[in-house]
Design an enzyme around this catalytic site. Structure first.
Site, PDB file in Angstrom:
ATOM      1  N   ASP A   6       0.789  -1.231   0.000  1.00 53.29           N
ATOM      2  CA  ASP A   6       0.000   0.000   0.000  1.00 53.29           C
ATOM      3  C   ASP A   6       0.823   1.284   0.000  1.00 53.29           C
ATOM      4  O   ASP A   6       0.321   2.340   0.397  1.00 53.29           O
ATOM      5  CB  ASP A   6      -0.913   0.010   1.240  1.00 53.29           C
ATOM      6  CG  ASP A   6      -0.162  -0.232   2.541  1.00 53.29           C
ATOM      7  OD1 ASP A   6       1.064   0.010   2.569  1.00 53.29           O
ATOM      8  OD2 ASP A   6      -0.779  -0.659   3.523  1.00 53.29           O
ATOM      9  N   GLU A  58       0.139  -9.081  -1.042  1.00 51.56           N
ATOM     10  CA  GLU A  58      -0.520  -8.562   0.163  1.00 51.56           C
ATOM     11  C   GLU A  58      -1.764  -7.746  -0.221  1.00 51.56           C
ATOM     12  O   GLU A  58      -1.979  -6.620   0.204  1.00 51.56           O
ATOM     13  CB  GLU A  58       0.435  -7.722   1.013  1.00 51.56           C
ATOM     14  CG  GLU A  58      -0.058  -7.561   2.451  1.00 51.56           C
ATOM     15  CD  GLU A  58       0.863  -6.738   3.321  1.00 51.56           C
ATOM     16  OE1 GLU A  58       1.657  -7.353   4.065  1.00 51.56           O
ATOM     17  OE2 GLU A  58       0.804  -5.493   3.257  1.00 51.56           O
ATOM     18  N   GLU A  68      -2.220   5.125   2.766  1.00 52.18           N
ATOM     19  CA  GLU A  68      -2.108   3.710   2.441  1.00 52.18           C
ATOM     20  C   GLU A  68      -3.430   3.059   2.042  1.00 52.18           C
ATOM     21  O   GLU A  68      -3.475   2.206   1.145  1.00 52.18           O
ATOM     22  CB  GLU A  68      -1.479   2.948   3.616  1.00 52.18           C
ATOM     23  CG  GLU A  68      -0.003   3.212   3.821  1.00 52.18           C
ATOM     24  CD  GLU A  68       0.278   4.442   4.667  1.00 52.18           C
ATOM     25  OE1 GLU A  68       1.461   4.702   4.941  1.00 52.18           O
ATOM     26  OE2 GLU A  68      -0.685   5.147   5.052  1.00 52.18           O
ATOM     27  N   HIS A 115       5.071   5.879  14.000  1.00 53.55           N
ATOM     28  CA  HIS A 115       5.481   6.775  12.921  1.00 53.55           C
ATOM     29  C   HIS A 115       4.344   7.229  12.017  1.00 53.55           C
ATOM     30  O   HIS A 115       4.544   8.114  11.191  1.00 53.55           O
ATOM     31  CB  HIS A 115       6.524   6.082  12.048  1.00 53.55           C
ATOM     32  CG  HIS A 115       5.950   4.955  11.234  1.00 53.55           C
ATOM     33  ND1 HIS A 115       5.731   3.713  11.767  1.00 53.55           N
ATOM     34  CD2 HIS A 115       5.542   4.898   9.948  1.00 53.55           C
ATOM     35  CE1 HIS A 115       5.213   2.928  10.841  1.00 53.55           C
ATOM     36  NE2 HIS A 115       5.092   3.619   9.728  1.00 53.55           N
ATOM     37  N   ARG A 165       1.397   8.818   9.860  1.00 53.38           N
ATOM     38  CA  ARG A 165       0.990  10.208   9.670  1.00 53.38           C
ATOM     39  C   ARG A 165      -0.240  10.562  10.495  1.00 53.38           C
ATOM     40  O   ARG A 165      -0.330  11.641  11.070  1.00 53.38           O
ATOM     41  CB  ARG A 165       0.688  10.475   8.186  1.00 53.38           C
ATOM     42  CG  ARG A 165       1.903  10.583   7.297  1.00 53.38           C
ATOM     43  CD  ARG A 165       1.495  10.952   5.878  1.00 53.38           C
ATOM     44  NE  ARG A 165       2.647  11.088   4.986  1.00 53.38           N
ATOM     45  CZ  ARG A 165       3.172  10.099   4.295  1.00 53.38           C
ATOM     46  NH1 ARG A 165       2.665   8.880   4.393  1.00 53.38           N
ATOM     47  NH2 ARG A 165       4.214  10.301   3.507  1.00 53.38           N
ATOM     48  N   HIS A 202      11.779   6.779  14.353  1.00 55.61           N
ATOM     49  CA  HIS A 202      11.637   7.000  12.914  1.00 55.61           C
ATOM     50  C   HIS A 202      12.353   8.279  12.502  1.00 55.61           C
ATOM     51  O   HIS A 202      12.498   9.218  13.293  1.00 55.61           O
ATOM     52  CB  HIS A 202      10.148   7.087  12.564  1.00 55.61           C
ATOM     53  CG  HIS A 202       9.846   6.928  11.112  1.00 55.61           C
ATOM     54  ND1 HIS A 202       9.855   7.985  10.233  1.00 55.61           N
ATOM     55  CD2 HIS A 202       9.530   5.838  10.369  1.00 55.61           C
ATOM     56  CE1 HIS A 202       9.547   7.551   9.016  1.00 55.61           C
ATOM     57  NE2 HIS A 202       9.351   6.257   9.072  1.00 55.61           N
TER      58      HIS A 202
END
Length: 378
Positions: free
Chosen positions: A99, A121, A135, A212, A214, A245
């Site tokens: 993604d 996936e 994603e 991490h 967003r 990160h």
């Protein structure tokens, strides 16, 4: 007359590389397939670590990573770069994973040249287009482009069927990350990172943290880190390891809330091999990562997911992970329960991982061979 399928594998981030590396190796040793490896380097340093670990050398490297670039810029650069590579190589099929922006832009570039796309996936969904962002839409849009869908679980299969994907185009394979994980975990290893060398993994309970996403930036991340700080104050036998990160906004929040807290260790991002070994030696995982919801249970480690929803509900149903959300008090309460109630801990640690048996890559290659017969002679 062509006697081999030309299959191009494309990825750009560390998680993609980890999950696609064992597939690339399986393809390269399969007679009848010529494998072309293209990386976009949406992540640069972290991607290179995985390439080195699995001894993979890209045939093409778009090197699109730039500081602070927007999603639109990544998409544009990958799309233009892939156009040139696809025009030069003319593969019979490309394979993309999951993604990421690399995934969607590469699939779109292939579509523009009428090159079939296989989606590894496939079928993960939250049904909230803004979480995880971007994603969720990347995988949905890639799914509409792909003609072969390699779904890890039966739930992923059913998601695709509900969206109108023909059953003959969907193949349940398990997740390739388990193939990679089991391979790496079986190798002898000693930490070289200074902090990890000094941790008493036998005498202390280690909580490994990653955070991490967003959608967690800002207040949600502050709540998550505050809960972790609370745990360190109240459980003196716990050591927290957080490979921070590289995102500057993540680092600012981590420094403000966690830097200097006793027994909380903020370290630089780890390569895949040391990170697998860190998970294997941990007591508990707290994460907003998607992949770790699959990986940690394969090592018998309970996972608290610090997100409001997950595209991996199979893990929740199996009992290998629990959805903790982003509220400070809730995260603390759920982690504290695992640290104080052995029966609750054992129930999670011993639950069966729903994501596969380490044979996903072999299943994918078999499907590609069956669907590639049309390329063998023309």
């Amino acid at each position: 007359m062509r006697t081999q399928q030309r299959i191009m594998v494309v990825f750009g981030t560390r998680p993609e590389a980890i999950k696609m590396a064992p597939l690339v190796r399986q393809l390269k040793k399969t007679e009848g397939i010529e494998t072309i490896l293209t990386v976009t380097a949406q992540h640069r340093e972290m991607l290179d670590q995985v390439l080195d670990l699995f001894e993979l050398t890209p045939d093409h490297d778009l090197n699109v990573m730039k500081p602070n670039q927007s999603v639109s810029q990544i998409t544009t650069n990958v799309l233009l770069g892939m156009e040139k590579v696809l025009t030069a190589e003319k593969p019979d099929r490309i394979l993309v994973h999951g993604d990421t922006t690399t995934t969607f832009a590469s699939a779109l570039a292939a579509f523009y040249q009428k090159i079939p796309v296989g989606h590894i996936e496939a079928g993960l969904r939250t049904y909230d287009r803004y979480s995880p962002y971007p994603e969720e839409m990347n995988r949905v849009l890639t799914g509409h482009i792909a003609d072969l869908h390699f779904a890890p679980t039966i739930r992923n299969v059913n998601n695709l069927l509900a969206e109108g994907v023909p059953a003959a185009k969907i193949h349940q394979t398990g997740n390739t990350v388990i193939d990679a994980l089991l391979d790496v975990a079986a190798k002898p290893f000693a930490f070289s990172e200074e902090t990890l060398k000094d941790i008493d993994f036998d005498g202390r309970r280690v909580i490994t943290v990653t955070c991490h996403r967003r959608e967690n930036l800002g207040e949600h991340m502050e709540q998550i880190f505050s809960a972790i700080r609370d745990l360190s104050y109240n459980f003196t036998d716990v050591e927290v390891i957080y490979p921070v990160h590289m995102n500057p906004r993540v680092r600012e929040i981590a420094d403000r809330i966690l830097r200097g807290v006793e027994r909380v260790h903020l370290i630089e991002p780890l390569g895949y091999q040391p990170f697998v070994n860190l998970m294997a030696r941990s007591y508990l995982i707290i994460t907003d990562s998607g992949g770790m919801q699959e990986e940690a249970p394969a090592l018998g480690k309970p996972v608290l997911v610090v997100r409001r929803e997950t595209e991996r509900p199979e893990a929740v149903e199996a009992g290998t992970v629990k959805l903790a959300g982003t509220n400070r008090d809730t995260i603390y309460r759920m982690a504290a329960e695992l640290l104080t109630d052995q029966a609750v801990y054992d129930q999670m640690a011993k639950a069966v991982n729903p994501y596969g048996d380490g044979q996903a890559c072999q299943r994918i290659v078999r499907v590609l061979m069956e669907n590639g017969e049309e390329y063998h002679e023309f």
